[in-house]
Design a protein around this motif. Structure first.
Motif, mmCIF file in Angstrom:
data_model
loop_
_atom_site.group_PDB
_atom_site.id
_atom_site.type_symbol
_atom_site.label_atom_id
_atom_site.label_comp_id
_atom_site.label_asym_id
_atom_site.label_seq_id
_atom_site.Cartn_x
_atom_site.Cartn_y
_atom_site.Cartn_z
ATOM 1 N N LYS A 180 -33.811 -23.516 -47.945
ATOM 2 C CA LYS A 180 -34.615 -22.674 -47.058
ATOM 3 C C LYS A 180 -35.910 -23.382 -46.680
ATOM 4 O O LYS A 180 -36.394 -24.278 -47.378
ATOM 5 C CB LYS A 180 -34.935 -21.339 -47.744
ATOM 6 C CG LYS A 180 -33.716 -20.592 -48.269
ATOM 7 C CD LYS A 180 -32.820 -20.123 -47.146
ATOM 8 C CE LYS A 180 -31.644 -19.297 -47.679
ATOM 9 N NZ LYS A 180 -30.704 -18.911 -46.595
ATOM 10 N N LEU A 181 -36.480 -22.924 -45.576
ATOM 11 C CA LEU A 181 -37.764 -23.475 -45.160
ATOM 12 C C LEU A 181 -38.858 -23.215 -46.195
ATOM 13 O O LEU A 181 -39.794 -24.002 -46.318
ATOM 14 C CB LEU A 181 -38.182 -22.881 -43.807
ATOM 15 C CG LEU A 181 -37.626 -23.583 -42.567
ATOM 16 C CD1 LEU A 181 -37.909 -22.782 -41.308
ATOM 17 C CD2 LEU A 181 -38.205 -24.986 -42.444
ATOM 18 N N THR A 182 -38.716 -22.140 -46.955
ATOM 19 C CA THR A 182 -39.718 -21.869 -47.984
ATOM 20 C C THR A 182 -39.739 -22.968 -49.044
ATOM 21 O O THR A 182 -40.801 -23.292 -49.590
ATOM 22 C CB THR A 182 -39.481 -20.489 -48.627
ATOM 23 O OG1 THR A 182 -40.607 -20.155 -49.438
ATOM 24 C CG2 THR A 182 -38.211 -20.472 -49.466
ATOM 25 N N ASP A 183 -38.571 -23.578 -49.317
ATOM 26 C CA ASP A 183 -38.521 -24.696 -50.267
ATOM 27 C C ASP A 183 -39.305 -25.885 -49.726
ATOM 28 O O ASP A 183 -40.061 -26.533 -50.460
ATOM 29 C CB ASP A 183 -37.066 -25.106 -50.527
ATOM 30 C CG ASP A 183 -36.224 -23.957 -51.084
ATOM 31 O OD1 ASP A 183 -36.761 -23.182 -51.896
ATOM 32 O OD2 ASP A 183 -35.049 -23.842 -50.700
ATOM 33 N N VAL A 231 -44.543 -29.246 -35.020
ATOM 34 C CA VAL A 231 -43.415 -30.056 -35.471
ATOM 35 C C VAL A 231 -42.142 -29.306 -35.096
ATOM 36 O O VAL A 231 -41.929 -28.171 -35.533
ATOM 37 C CB VAL A 231 -43.463 -30.293 -36.991
ATOM 38 C CG1 VAL A 231 -42.229 -31.069 -37.447
ATOM 39 C CG2 VAL A 231 -44.734 -31.049 -37.370
ATOM 40 N N ALA A 232 -41.295 -29.914 -34.272
ATOM 41 C CA ALA A 232 -40.102 -29.244 -33.749
ATOM 42 C C ALA A 232 -38.907 -29.439 -34.678
ATOM 43 O O ALA A 232 -38.506 -30.565 -34.961
ATOM 44 C CB ALA A 232 -39.777 -29.768 -32.357
ATOM 45 N N LEU A 233 -38.353 -28.331 -35.139
ATOM 46 C CA LEU A 233 -37.115 -28.330 -35.916
ATOM 47 C C LEU A 233 -35.988 -27.883 -34.995
ATOM 48 O O LEU A 233 -36.241 -27.332 -33.917
ATOM 49 C CB LEU A 233 -37.238 -27.361 -37.095
ATOM 50 C CG LEU A 233 -38.460 -27.524 -38.011
ATOM 51 C CD1 LEU A 233 -38.433 -26.454 -39.105
ATOM 52 C CD2 LEU A 233 -38.508 -28.909 -38.624
ATOM 53 N N VAL A 269 -35.120 -33.116 -44.380
ATOM 54 C CA VAL A 269 -36.327 -32.828 -45.141
ATOM 55 C C VAL A 269 -37.266 -34.026 -45.130
ATOM 56 O O VAL A 269 -38.482 -33.893 -44.943
ATOM 57 C CB VAL A 269 -35.969 -32.418 -46.584
ATOM 58 C CG1 VAL A 269 -37.217 -32.369 -47.466
ATOM 59 C CG2 VAL A 269 -35.260 -31.071 -46.594
ATOM 60 N N ALA A 270 -36.711 -35.216 -45.307
ATOM 61 C CA ALA A 270 -37.530 -36.424 -45.333
ATOM 62 C C ALA A 270 -38.253 -36.623 -44.004
ATOM 63 O O ALA A 270 -39.445 -36.955 -43.968
ATOM 64 C CB ALA A 270 -36.667 -37.640 -45.657
ATOM 65 N N ASP A 271 -37.520 -36.419 -42.906
ATOM 66 C CA ASP A 271 -38.137 -36.568 -41.590
ATOM 67 C C ASP A 271 -39.197 -35.504 -41.358
ATOM 68 O O ASP A 271 -40.242 -35.772 -40.754
ATOM 69 C CB ASP A 271 -37.078 -36.487 -40.493
ATOM 70 C CG ASP A 271 -36.221 -37.745 -40.419
ATOM 71 O OD1 ASP A 271 -36.639 -38.769 -40.993
ATOM 72 O OD2 ASP A 271 -35.140 -37.693 -39.808
#
Length: 371
Positions: free
Chosen positions: A25-28, A117-119, A154-156
């Motif tokens: 999740k984005l919360t992580d 930051v675009a996801l 996640v790294a990016d």
């Protein structure tokens, strides 16, 4: 005394999956970013405090979650928005989502501190949530904020956030130095300009403004002004200067109503559109003063960090007051802020469109005057 820590806020959805298609999740990601940013040290000192709503303490009974989040946006020094196109929760079906509101509040309170930051966008949803998301995505596209490429791992995402944070710190520090360089007008370069008479000061202000405009990408100095690129079109910019307070008639009359002489600038418009008039003001500028110069109040009038912008959509006249041009640095800064505003809001495309129409009108007037 300066604050002990730089406040960073991470704005995004919490429970949406990231990377897409995984159980993460984005919360992580938000919690990992908070831990890594806060653990960073510069010259042996911790610099950052990160606000995420997962770790925020309970607010007082007078504030709901919406108020708390928007207050955090206003309080932070840097706002990093990780957007996947999900507008977030809302109380009503026609309301905007909380993520939409946070981004909008950041731009309203201090555009320079906001980084996007675009996801990958979430899948299209049905009903009120889908409409809310589409409103948010449309709003994002209209802001034209530079966001780099879309990040999918996640790294990016971490790399992009760290780049955004470092860029924000550098640019905000440089802006602060530039803005603070002339916070006092009784010393240094501002005092040097104050010692000049009206004619000399007007020449210095206009020369600095022309030089600043000539440094824009694709710009070129020509007789009578500077041609700049706006929305892919060549727009002629004519510079002027009011070398004292607007209320000083002798200073104001050195500019007059310059757009009334546009028909005399046919040579400048031979290969460009417009003109757009930039008026450097030695002191402040107000909307009332701007409409007074225009001659009527029914026009687009916008106050910004640069000063005041005015556009008449009937005759297509447009000009901007650049406020507090007390010295070389402040004049360049005002010009920079104006063109940043044009880019960030999408107004640059409208300015270019009006400039095309204004050139046609001016050429017809010139032709009629010569018959």
């Amino acid at each position: 005394m300066a604050k002990s820590l730089i406040k960073v806020m991470l704005s995004s959805r919490c429970l949406d999956a990231f990377p897409t298609g995984t159980k993460s999740k984005l919360t992580d990601l938000r919690k990992e970013l908070k831990a890594e940013i806060e653990s960073a040290h510069v010259l042996g000192r911790r610099l950052f405090e990160v606000w995420i709503n997962e770790d925020a303490p309970p607010a007082g009974g007078t504030q709901d979650s919406w108020d708390t989040c928007l207050q955090a946006v206003r309080d932070c020094d840097v706002l990093i928005v990780l957007s996947n196109g999900n507008a977030g929760w809302a109380a009503g079906k026609q309301d905007i989502g909380i993520c939409h509101a946070e981004y909008m509040e950041g731009l309203r309170s201090a555009q320079a501190k906001v980084r996007l930051v675009a996801l990958p966008n979430v899948a299209d949803a049905k009903g009120a949530a889908g409409k809310r998301n589409r409103r948010f995505q449309d709003y994002l596209s209209r802001q034209t904020a530079f966001r780099g490429g879309e990040v999918k791992t996640v790294a990016d995402a971490k790399k992009r956030v760290f780049e955004a944070l470092s860029d924000a710190l550098i640019s905000l520090a440089q802006r602060g130095v530039l803005a603070g360089a002339s916070a006092r007008f009784d010393v240094g370069a501002a005092l040097d300009w104050t010692r000049l008479d009206f004619r000399q000061r007007k020449m210095a202000m206009e020369s600095t403004l022309k030089t600043a405009l000539s440094g824009l990408k694709g710009a070129k100095a020509v007789d009578g002004g500077v041609v700049v690129k706006l929305d892919g079109k060549d727009v002629a910019v004519v510079v002027h200067a009011i070398p004292a307070a607007f209320g000083v008639a002798a200073a104001r009359e050195l500019v007059g109503r310059p757009f009334l002489e546009d028909h005399q600038r046919i040579e400048l418009l031979a290969s460009a559109h417009g003109p757009l008039h930039l008026i450097a003001c030695h002191r402040g500028a107000t909307e009332t003063q701007a409409t007074s110069l225009l001659g009527f109040p029914d026009a687009t009038v916008v106050s910004g960090p640069f000063g005041v912008f005015v556009a008449d959509d009937v005759q297509k006249m447009q000009f901007a007051f650049l406020a507090n041009c007390r010295d070389d640095s402040q004049t360049r800064h005002a010009s920079q802020r104006f063109f940043e505003w044009l880019q960030q809001t999408g107004e640059g495309a409208l300015v270019a469109r009006r400039a095309v129409s204004r050139a046609r009108i001016v050429k017809l007037v010139a032709k009629e005057m010569n018959t």
